[in-house]
Design a protein around this motif. Structure first.
Motif, short mmCIF file in Angstrom:
data_model
loop_
_atom_site.label_atom_id
_atom_site.label_comp_id
_atom_site.label_asym_id
_atom_site.label_seq_id
_atom_site.Cartn_x
_atom_site.Cartn_y
_atom_site.Cartn_z
N GLY A 91 0.74 -1.27 0.05
CA GLY A 91 0.08 0.03 -0.58
C GLY A 91 0.59 1.21 -0.28
N HIS A 92 0.93 2.89 0.34
CA HIS A 92 0.32 3.32 -0.26
C HIS A 92 1.60 3.98 1.24
CE1 HIS A 92 -3.34 5.27 1.19
NE2 HIS A 92 -3.79 4.66 0.38
N GLN A 93 1.44 3.74 2.92
CA GLN A 93 1.82 3.79 3.53
C GLN A 93 3.35 3.17 4.23
OE1 GLN A 93 1.20 7.04 5.77
NE2 GLN A 93 -0.39 7.27 3.87
N VAL A 94 4.26 2.68 3.05
CA VAL A 94 4.58 1.92 3.11
C VAL A 94 6.25 2.89 3.29
CG1 VAL A 94 6.29 -0.25 2.03
CG2 VAL A 94 3.88 -0.46 2.79
N LEU A 95 6.64 3.57 2.79
CA LEU A 95 7.81 4.43 2.90
C LEU A 95 8.14 4.85 4.55
CD1 LEU A 95 9.71 5.69 1.51
CD2 LEU A 95 8.47 7.47 1.20
N ALA A 96 7.16 5.16 5.08
CA ALA A 96 6.27 5.72 5.97
C ALA A 96 6.62 4.75 7.71
CB ALA A 96 6.43 7.01 6.80
N THR A 145 -2.44 -9.36 17.29
CA THR A 145 -2.68 -7.85 17.89
C THR A 145 -1.34 -6.83 16.71
OG1 THR A 145 -2.17 -9.02 19.67
CG2 THR A 145 -1.34 -7.06 19.60
N LEU A 146 -2.12 -5.69 16.72
CA LEU A 146 -2.25 -5.00 15.80
C LEU A 146 -1.09 -3.72 17.04
CD1 LEU A 146 -4.99 -4.67 13.36
CD2 LEU A 146 -3.05 -5.91 13.64
N LYS A 147 0.13 -3.10 15.92
CA LYS A 147 1.31 -1.94 16.69
C LYS A 147 -0.61 -0.64 15.81
CE LYS A 147 5.04 -3.61 15.39
NZ LYS A 147 6.66 -2.83 15.18
N LEU A 148 0.07 0.35 16.99
CA LEU A 148 -1.43 1.52 16.48
C LEU A 148 -0.16 2.90 16.79
CD1 LEU A 148 -4.40 0.69 18.43
CD2 LEU A 148 -3.75 0.38 16.19
N PHE A 149 -0.95 3.52 15.90
CA PHE A 149 0.67 4.84 16.37
C PHE A 149 0.01 6.36 16.30
CE2 PHE A 149 2.00 1.69 13.44
CZ PHE A 149 3.72 1.83 13.57
N PRO A 150 0.65 7.54 16.85
CA PRO A 150 -0.20 8.73 16.79
C PRO A 150 -0.54 9.17 15.54
CG PRO A 150 1.97 8.56 17.57
CD PRO A 150 1.93 7.68 17.28
N GLU A 151 -1.58 9.24 15.47
CA GLU A 151 -1.88 10.01 14.43
C GLU A 151 -1.72 11.50 14.20
OE1 GLU A 151 -4.05 10.65 11.14
OE2 GLU A 151 -5.44 9.54 12.71
N PRO A 152 -0.93 12.16 12.51
CA PRO A 152 -0.27 13.35 12.61
C PRO A 152 -0.88 14.28 13.12
CG PRO A 152 0.89 11.66 11.54
CD PRO A 152 -0.67 10.94 12.28
N ASP A 153 -0.47 15.32 13.52
CA ASP A 153 -0.74 16.50 13.63
C ASP A 153 -1.77 17.25 12.46
OD1 ASP A 153 -0.62 16.83 16.65
OD2 ASP A 153 1.26 17.95 16.49
N GLU A 154 -0.41 16.33 11.26
CA GLU A 154 -1.14 17.69 10.37
C GLU A 154 -0.64 16.76 9.06
OE1 GLU A 154 0.36 21.63 10.57
OE2 GLU A 154 2.15 21.27 9.48
N THR A 201 8.81 12.53 8.07
CA THR A 201 8.04 12.93 8.01
C THR A 201 7.57 12.88 6.49
OG1 THR A 201 8.70 14.98 7.31
CG2 THR A 201 8.34 14.66 9.59
N LEU A 202 8.68 11.75 5.95
CA LEU A 202 8.48 12.07 4.40
C LEU A 202 7.30 10.83 4.39
CD1 LEU A 202 8.24 12.43 1.06
CD2 LEU A 202 10.17 10.63 1.48
N THR A 203 6.32 10.94 4.33
CA THR A 203 5.56 9.63 4.46
C THR A 203 4.62 8.92 3.25
OG1 THR A 203 3.45 11.22 5.33
CG2 THR A 203 4.45 10.07 6.69
N GLU A 248 3.42 13.19 -0.03
CA GLU A 248 3.02 14.01 1.36
C GLU A 248 4.28 13.43 2.76
OE1 GLU A 248 -0.97 11.50 2.94
OE2 GLU A 248 1.06 11.13 3.99
N LEU A 249 3.98 14.65 3.04
CA LEU A 249 4.90 15.40 4.71
C LEU A 249 4.27 15.04 5.51
CD1 LEU A 249 7.41 17.90 3.28
CD2 LEU A 249 7.29 15.12 3.43
N SER A 250 4.00 14.22 6.77
CA SER A 250 3.58 13.70 7.97
C SER A 250 3.77 14.42 9.25
CB SER A 250 2.16 12.32 8.00
OG SER A 250 2.19 12.91 6.96
N GLY A 251 3.43 15.28 9.91
CA GLY A 251 3.83 15.38 11.46
C GLY A 251 3.59 15.99 12.02
N ALA A 252 4.00 16.72 13.26
CA ALA A 252 3.56 17.71 13.74
C ALA A 252 2.73 19.28 13.38
CB ALA A 252 4.92 18.17 15.45
N GLU A 253 2.40 19.66 14.42
CA GLU A 253 1.61 20.98 13.56
C GLU A 253 1.99 21.92 12.98
OE1 GLU A 253 -1.48 22.26 17.15
OE2 GLU A 253 -2.34 23.80 15.64
#
Lengths: 476, 476
Positions: free
Chosen positions: B159-164, B218-227, B255-257, B292-297
């Motif tokens: 899928g499309h989030q493998v990079l991160a 049992t799956l890993k959960l992550f913090p949702e990026p702010d933006e 942050t490169l997702t 796409e970049l994902s990270g802190a606000e």
């Protein structure tokens, strides 16, 4: 399985010697000594011969011969393992296969995404080669000057960068391994994605030399972060650990590259016994955290200030110092890295390398402490480790004044007690050091029969005669 | 192995029906139809019975019975697989085991670090449960509304989030699997580190139902990026792809997702055939990248502007648009996600899911194009995919005007040609879709005999009668 493993005949030893050359076959006991004991002095092995092949082809010939003869083979890298996996049994029947002469860097990808190295390079040499190529190989261990990359792979080594980059398993694209019968599996690939069949790579990684001998690996390289910011932080209570970690994870995301914790007593041991160290903060606190952020230029120090300010306002942090130079950062890291060594100054110590789901670490610390006191009143628990991985080095120094030998005689009882608490919290009795010999009986005690049977079937399928590292990992 | 697999007797079918209940055992051909074909219409299977157990215990009973009888069992999730792994053979002897009734969320860790779910939940439902707990489960696929998490695990979906975040394998702490003989392996753990024996988890993940049936994870959960900040970028040539990616990786780090690439022709197909889409940039260019970049606000939009500015100055980027709203970001993603579907409007297409070391993607694109023309002059290569993973969906639409059937008759010749180029560049013939039935012969052609033999030994060790998904992954 290992019941079929036989003593080595003198003709067999001569043929082995012919494969690697007389200079690389060690039969003299004095020369053998450094290969047969390990730094905790828990095991002292015996062997008729240590062979040091220089190539995959020589490893293949050694294994083919040993398999044909049914003689046990103990692979060894830098001999830094902490569970005795690299030490031959006292029977003196097994030969030792040292990978230390396999030292070539076979390839560095021109784009800097991967590097193929042989098993006998030390981790420090691998890190240095990556650095020279302008890239980062992030695995880091206290023993990196001696530990080999082959040993890191065989044990799936952890260390202090797992939070951001994962354990060794996560840092490898592919491996080359020699199988019990001497055939060579070339699994050297530099692919981020490859869904062509079973994940054989991860079967060999962490199998402690019982399924095959890893001779080379294609490693992942990363961009070196522009900057790192390191802080040493005091926490008011055990209950502040988890919320502080979660705050750091939320605010810093992937820039959070270390979150190491220490109890106050281990910091005292370090300052007392390790020259050149001092307490980074003026006042005592029950718990300390070493936190590191890594990222783009100009991003991490401001983020650290914001994070510590927010944590302080929330009552999760009572004091903190942020390193203002690389030297200061190294001084903070030194306190964490010297923790294990510092225990030597306090007499005997019994050590556990355990992990639990991260939310249960505080519970582990409380219940573990109670269990320890039931086994040995006055024993001093000095837990520290990789909080962000749920990985606690639950080490326990002897009560002051007790005879060292009397204390160490409690090892099994203590291990049972600590492991029982760990398992009751859904944890693991070996987070990063492996099973080796030290935990063979404990593994059989805590794992389900289905899982032991699955492992046995895999072992028998790949090593039908049981010649690979006999007596390790799985009980005979 | 599968030679011992037998047709099902009517008594056996009655006993199976008794295990799951008559309402959950489908023998009627009309009711069976949706389970027996897949969306590319490459395979049409036959089966005497589809059983839909509701629990691990029922799966265990089904497998124990099938193993005793020597009847083949084909596990199936959402039936979205692209290589036919979920479709029973045309012999009509194998039963189908649908996991779709196993739909419980068993546990969400109070600290939000993990979630234990059963195999039959769709990926979309799993994502939604994580979101409700304030966390992120980052696996994302075009088929997430139908694909089950059990199927994602069995195929190690990408899928499309493998990079991160890595492929499915990287997003799982532990699994529960039912073995061929019906015994249940409880490997459900929530541990970041666990070095207690062989990595059985990763052996089952990606084994396409041939080693065991995964019933829960049992799956890993992550913090949702702010933006998130999303941009659609035009590149002047194929040679700009790698340096632009490396610049993005260096500047944006973790942050490169996403870094998805598309050739100009596939963008044309999307705009022509998918309602509501339009070209995001005014002018044509040979290549486009969705980044796409994902990270802190407040961190990602400034970083994107700096990155694009620097790339433009270096001549790596000729035009770019940055999404100013979630709606705009979704419109950009739509172009990428509709790429496969858009090909339907252009006649027959032959598709390859391949990967190479990332530095060799440009070479793959050039040499692949030449190889395609040798097999079918006028065929239109429309490569796109996950550049950051080295994963190219090397799809080829038929020449305009050619008869569809004539073109599709070239599938094997085309696959040979594209796979030969891939393998010559150190690549994989299945980056994320698996082997299933489609690539069984190709796997045997491109893998070394040592690797095939290793896989066979593992298969025989875990499934001695060969009842699990017979005919898939490994050639009989």
């Amino acid at each position: 399985m290992s019941s079929s493993v036989r003593p080595a005949s003198s003709e067999f030893l001569s043929r082995l010697t012919a494969i690697v050359g007389a200079d690389n076959a060690i039969a003299d006991p004095a020369e053998q000594a450094p290969y047969l004991s390990e730094w905790r002095d828990l095991y002292m092995g015996r062997t008729p011969l240590i062979v040091k092949p220089a190539s995959t082809e020589e490893v293949s010939q050694v294994l083919a011969l040993a398999n044909a003869e049914g003689v046990g083979v103990v692979p060894q890298g830098g001999n830094t393992g902490l569970v005795g996996g690299q030490i031959p049994r006292e029977t003196g029947n097994d030969i030792v296969l040292s990978l230390k002469r396999m030292r070539r860097i076979r390839d560095i990808d021109p784009a800097g995404t991967s590097m193929t190295v042989e098993a006998g390079l030390t981790l420090g040499e691998v890190q240095e080669a990556a650095r020279k190529a302008g890239r980062l190989f992030p695995l880091g261990l206290a023993s990196e000057g001696s530990a080999t990359i082959g040993g890191n792979l065989a044990t799936n080594a952890g260390g202090h960068q797992v939070l951001a980059y994962g354990a060794t398993r996560s840092l490898v694209y592919g491996i080359e391994a020699v199988l019990a019968d001497g055939s060579v599996w070339d699994g050297l690939r530099a692919l981020k994605k490859d869904n062509t069949g079973y994940d054989l790579r991860d079967l060999f990684i962490g199998s402690e030399g019982t399924l095959g001998v890893i001779t080379a690996a294609t490693l992942k390289l990363f961009p070196e972060p522009d900057e790192r910011t390191t802080a040493f932080v005091a926490l008011p209570s055990v209950d502040a650990l988890l919320p502080f970690f979660q705050l750091a994870e939320r605010r810093a995301g992937a820039t959070l590259t270390a979150f190491e914790f220490m109890c106050d007593l281990i910091v005292s041991f370090v300052v007392r016994h390790i020259p050149g160290t001092r307490r980074p903060l003026a006042d005592d606190a029950p718990w300390f955290v070493l936190i590191e952020l890594s990222g783009a230029e100009g991003s991490t120090s401001a983020l650290m200030e914001r994070l510590l300010g927010e944590a302080s306002q929330a009552g999760l942090v009572t004091d903190a110092v942020v390193a203002q130079s690389l030297t200061q950062a190294e001084a903070l890291w030194k306190i964490r890295e010297a923790a294990s060594e510092a225990q030597k100054g306090e007499g005997g110590s019994i050590k556990h390398d355990i992990s639990v789901p991260i939310a249960r670490v505080p519970e582990l610390l409380v219940k573990g402490g109670e269990a320890v006191q039931r086994v040995c009143p006055g024993a001093r628990s000095v837990p520290f480790g990789h909080f962000g991985d749920g990985n606690v080095h639950y080490n326990i120094s002897q009560p002051p004044g007790m005879a060292r030998a009397d204390y160490l005689a409690l090892w099994d009882a203590m291990a049972h007690a600590v492991h029982d608490v760990t398992v009751s919290l859904g944890g693991s009795i070996s987070a990063e050091h492996g099973i080796g010999r030290l935990k063979v009986a404990e593994l059989a005690r805590v794992k389900s029969p289905v899982e032991i049977e699955l492992m046995r079937r895999v072992k028998t399928a790949l090593d039908p005669k049981g010649i690979l590292n006999p007596g390790k990992l799985l009980a005979p």
